[in-house]
Design a protein around this motif. Structure first.
Motif, short mmCIF file in Angstrom:
data_model
loop_
_atom_site.label_atom_id
_atom_site.label_comp_id
_atom_site.label_asym_id
_atom_site.label_seq_id
_atom_site.Cartn_x
_atom_site.Cartn_y
_atom_site.Cartn_z
N ASP A 321 0.82 -1.22 0.00
CA ASP A 321 0.00 0.00 0.00
C ASP A 321 0.85 1.26 0.00
N GLY A 322 2.17 1.12 -0.15
CA GLY A 322 3.02 2.29 -0.25
C GLY A 322 3.18 2.71 -1.71
N ASP A 347 4.37 11.83 1.42
CA ASP A 347 4.73 11.10 2.64
C ASP A 347 5.95 10.22 2.42
N PRO A 351 3.06 4.52 3.77
CA PRO A 351 1.66 4.60 4.19
C PRO A 351 1.49 4.78 5.69
N ASN A 352 2.53 4.51 6.46
CA ASN A 352 2.43 4.62 7.91
C ASN A 352 2.85 6.00 8.43
N ARG A 358 -1.10 13.20 1.68
CA ARG A 358 -0.32 12.03 1.29
C ARG A 358 0.16 12.10 -0.15
N HIS A 380 -5.31 11.55 1.26
CA HIS A 380 -5.16 10.09 1.15
C HIS A 380 -4.53 9.72 -0.20
N ARG A 381 -4.33 8.44 -0.42
CA ARG A 381 -3.57 7.98 -1.58
C ARG A 381 -4.39 8.14 -2.86
N ASP A 400 -8.63 6.07 1.24
CA ASP A 400 -8.08 5.91 2.58
C ASP A 400 -8.03 4.41 2.86
N ARG A 401 -6.86 3.82 2.70
CA ARG A 401 -6.77 2.37 2.80
C ARG A 401 -6.95 1.87 4.23
N ASN A 402 -6.66 2.70 5.21
CA ASN A 402 -6.85 2.26 6.59
C ASN A 402 -8.33 2.06 6.91
#
Length: 814
Positions: A321-322, A347, A351-352, A358, A380-381, A400-402
């Motif tokens: 997810d990066g 970022d 992703p963290n 981002r 977000h991504r 937003d993958r989270n």
């Protein structure tokens, strides 16, 4: 460069690391020599019926192409010499993807004059594939895999006549049909260089890999480069020549020098600039070609370099997810501004990282000599950018993958702030706004269609607890107001395709008894009358309509909504309790309310692919297909409760089926394909709910996919207990029920290598289990040869009859 495990991997028990080897040493079951088998007459008749034609409307919306593709491949097709390099599989002679879906018949029909006679396109020889319309619909192109090369053919829409472009050999090894239209008569394709010489000799030499202390958590891939000889072969076969083709005259012209081109597109509406992407060394032995270093460049129409835009490094060491730091994901503007857009991580690609934004979108304007400008920042991504045909706006989507959440914006390309349009769960069905209607510009680009009043059309599935009812909405760009123009009724399923003028829309209509056909329907306040039928495609398999089908909804113990499609045999009689197969595929959700949303519609025409478990209803079994198998939880720790949730799902499905009075609860089998096979094996290992199982093309030992699988983002070393618990291979001694394993010997899907089924079979056989392993020659993750498809249906039917008993007997097996 190779993969090296972090030092803490040494803490794994030695036994765990040795399990695959130990399994290979266990005694195997009895080997059986047998040819391909055929299923029963009813299933065989269904498999041999022709496929429904594909309906492709020309960009000018005046002509319809009816493509009849070969439904199944032959074993001879699958056995063609194939190169497997850098994650690619292509024909060694013609540089075409392998296997290939070929056109058997092509017809053209007028949409404006539906009663006019069809034009049958005469296809000389075989091997035609990859049909596409020219941007104005006046021509079309086809490719043909000939005995020595892949050819380009051009057709005239008015007459239906086709002719070959001479002296052109296409190279689809890397581009996979990549082409860029400059205008309706000219396009740029990737050709085989005229002076590329003989292929490199395969000389043995040591293959060396190393890792120099940098983490590189890649998932498992097949067909990777393994040696310097592979590198040389890949470079030789993937190298292509940009070639300009004039479809009107048949003339071709080489543009610039050959390179490892992976993408080409035209910039702007004049066709004077090209955006190209090409691979460069060093290559990788643990990544596929699309993660190799790339150079992105702007070129003049004649191929000369205008500007290098970016050098993208090897995508190694990038977190799941990066993203790569620096520029990535390039877009060529399709309209007159002729700008180039791309995305940059804010970022560092991590992703963290905790950051306010981002990603950002950048723009570079002609003459491409200055600095790029920032267009939009996103929290977000970045996911997608779609341009509107007004040349002023785009639709921008981020994820937003989270949270598994997506947002879309209306993005002014110059000056103004973006406007939020939609936001919803990635898995959302009921509130999904639909997708924007697209149209083709003269330069071949797909753009969002707008009206003169500044509106766009949104076409959606219209999912609801009662099934899908497709709709079309009109969305105002100015005030974001939405007006519903049409929604399908419940008796038939009508999917809006496109407007032919201000009032008339082209629809695809079908029903449980009617095959999909095109109709013309008037929309608006003054609309009236029945829709006009434009095509008359008949049901190729009317005998399948005798299978009774019903969508069943219910809840599991914690209140999450579940469903399945119930298929009853044609000879089923009220009150019978027959043996049944439950077929499912797990999906992950972080919202219980979304997990229970239904897909599909009772009003649709039921299609039955060749390896479909529904066809077992013709053998007398009850089939519960697409049984929902949600796993609900926090995104990062979703799989910690996987076993408990699929068990809860299975119990609820069985209880509902028993309540309906159609299944014998003592004669149930569980089955699935890919991740569904993984689910089936785990249910057999951790429950006693089923008498037998069928697992096709699955993965069963998660220590062999140590850097993530499906939605799992943690590594084996981060979530050791979860990986071990979710590996039915490690619980093989608990699988007491008969298990049928089927796998294609050439499966290239990430994580589901044939070794997964081989090792589980060896473990079960060594432990005295009842297991059968079917290894299908030349087949990949799915099965496409007619011989293979028939054999799979026979294997499944025989397995169920052997271990569940006669499906037409109401007495349970002793």
């Amino acid at each position: 460069m190779s993969l090296s495990f972090p030092r803490r991997g040494a803490l794994l028990p030695a036994l765990l690391l040795a399990l695959p080897l130990l399994a290979s040493l266990l005694p195997m079951g009895r080997a059986m020599a047998m040819g391909y088998q055929q299923p029963g007459p009813a299933v065989r008749e269904a498999l041999d019926a022709p496929a429904l034609p594909r309906l492709l409307v020309a960009p000018d919306r005046q002509t319809l192409a009816l493509l009849e593709l070969r439904r199944f491949n032959s074993l001879e097709e699958l056995a063609r010499p194939t190169l497997r390099l850098a994650g690619l599989r292509f024909d060694a002679v013609s540089a075409t993807p392998q296997p290939l879906a070929t056109v058997q018949r092509l017809r053209l029909r007028s949409l404006l004059q539906p009663e006019a006679p069809e034009r049958v396109v005469e296809l000389p020889g075989s091997g035609f594939h990859s049909f596409s319309w020219a941007p104005d619909g006046q021509r079309f192109v086809l490719e043909r895999r000939g005995p020595a090369s892949n050819e380009l053919w051009v057709g005239d829409t008015a007459s239906g006549q086709i002719r070959q472009i001479p002296f052109l050999r296409l190279n689809n090894a890397l581009g996979q049909g990549e082409q860029a239209w400059l205008n309706p008569r000219e396009l740029v394709v990737l050709g085989i260089p005229k002076r590329r010489g003989a292929p490199p000799r395969a000389l043995p030499s040591p293959a060396v890999q190393e890792s120099l202390g940098k983490a590189s958590p890649e998932r498992t891939y097949a067909d990777l480069l393994k040696s310097p000889q592979d590198e040389a072969a890949f470079e030789y076969h993937a190298r292509s020549q940009l070639t300009l083709v004039d479809l009107a005259t048949g003339q071709i012209r080489e543009l610039g020098e050959p390179a490892l081109f992976s993408a080409v597109s035209s910039v702007g509406d004049q066709g004077q600039v090209l955006l190209t992407e090409r691979l460069v060394r060093p290559f990788s032995y643990h990544l596929t070609w699309d993660d190799f270093p790339q150079v992105v460049e702007l070129r003049q129409r004649d191929g000369r370099l205008l500007r290098e835009l970016a050098k993208l490094p090897m995508k190694s060491g990038v977190a799941i997810d990066g993203a790569l730091p620096g520029p990535r994901v390039f877009y060529a503007s399709p309209t007159k501004d002729a700008a180039v857009y791309w995305v940059e991580a804010l970022d560092g690609g991590n992703p963290n990282a905790r950051v306010a934004f981002r990603d950002r979108v950048m723009r570079l304007d002609p003459p491409y000599s200055g600095e790029a400008m920032e267009v939009q920042r996103m929290p977000h991504r970045f996911t997608r950018l779609r341009f509107l045909d007004d040349g002023q706006h785009a639709l921008l989507t981020e994820t937003d993958r989270n949270r598994a959440w997506t947002r879309s914006y209306l993005l002014p390309l110059r000056g103004s702030q973006s406007k939020p349009l939609f936001e919803h769960s990635v898995r959302e069905r009921y509130r999904h706004p639909g997708q924007p209607l697209m149209r083709t510009l003269p330069n071949g680009h797909q753009v969002v269609q707008t009206t003169a009043q500044g509106e766009i059309f949104m076409i959606g599935a219209g999912a609801s607890p009662r099934g899908e009812r497709p709709f079309v909405d009109r969305l105002s760009i100015r005030d974001l107001g939405v007006q519903r123009l049409f929604q399908s009724g419940e008796a038939s399923y009508e999917l809006p395709l496109m407007p032919l003028d201000e009032r008339r829309w082209l629809m695809q209509r079908e029903s449980p008894s009617e095959a999909p056909n095109l109709v013309l329907r008037e929309l608006g306040p003054a609309a009236g009358g029945a829709p006009q039928l434009l095509t008359r495609i008949k049901d190729p398999s009317p005998q399948l309509r005798r299978i009774k089908r019903e969508l069943v909804s219910f809840k599991r113990a914690d209140g999450v909504e579940l469903s399945f499609w119930l298929y009853l045999p044609p000879d089923y009689r009220e009150g019978e309790r027959r043996p049944a197969l439950i077929w499912a595929y797990p999906l992950e959700f972080n919202d219980a309310s979304v997990a229970g949303q239904l897909s599909g519609a009772p009003s649709r025409f039921a299609a039955y692919p060749g390896i479909s478990p529904q066809l077992l209803a013709l053998e007398g079994f009850v089939v519960l297909n697409e049984a929902t198998m949600p796993v609900v939880g926090e995104q990062r720790s979703m799989n910690d409760g996987f076993i408990e949730q699929i068990t809860m799902n299975a119990r609820a499905i069985i209880d509902k089926a028993e309540e309906l009075g159609v299944v014998d609860p003592k004669r149930l089998a569980i089955g699935g394909h890919s991740y569904g096979a993984f689910m089936a094996a785990n249910l057999l290992a951790h429950t006693k709910l089923f008498k037998a199982g069928i697992a096709r093309s699955g993965a069963y030992n998660r220590t062999l996919t140590p850097f993530g699988f499906q939605s799992e983002r943690r590594s084996l070393w981060d979530a050791r207990d979860t990986y071990l618990k979710l590996s039915p291979f490690l619980y093989a001694e608990r699988i007491k029920e008969p298990l049928l394993l089927i796998h294609g010997e050439a499966d290239s899907n990430s994580g589901t290598f044939p070794m997964q089924s081989e090792r589980l079979f060896q473990a079960l056989a060594g432990l005295g289990g009842t297991v059968r392993y079917v290894n299908l020659p030349h087949e990949g993750h799915g099965y496409t040869a007619r011989e293979s498809v028939g054999h799979v249906q026979w294997e499944m039917a025989q397995w169920l009859k052997t271990h569940l008993g006669d499906p037409r007997s109401t007495e349970p097996r002793p």
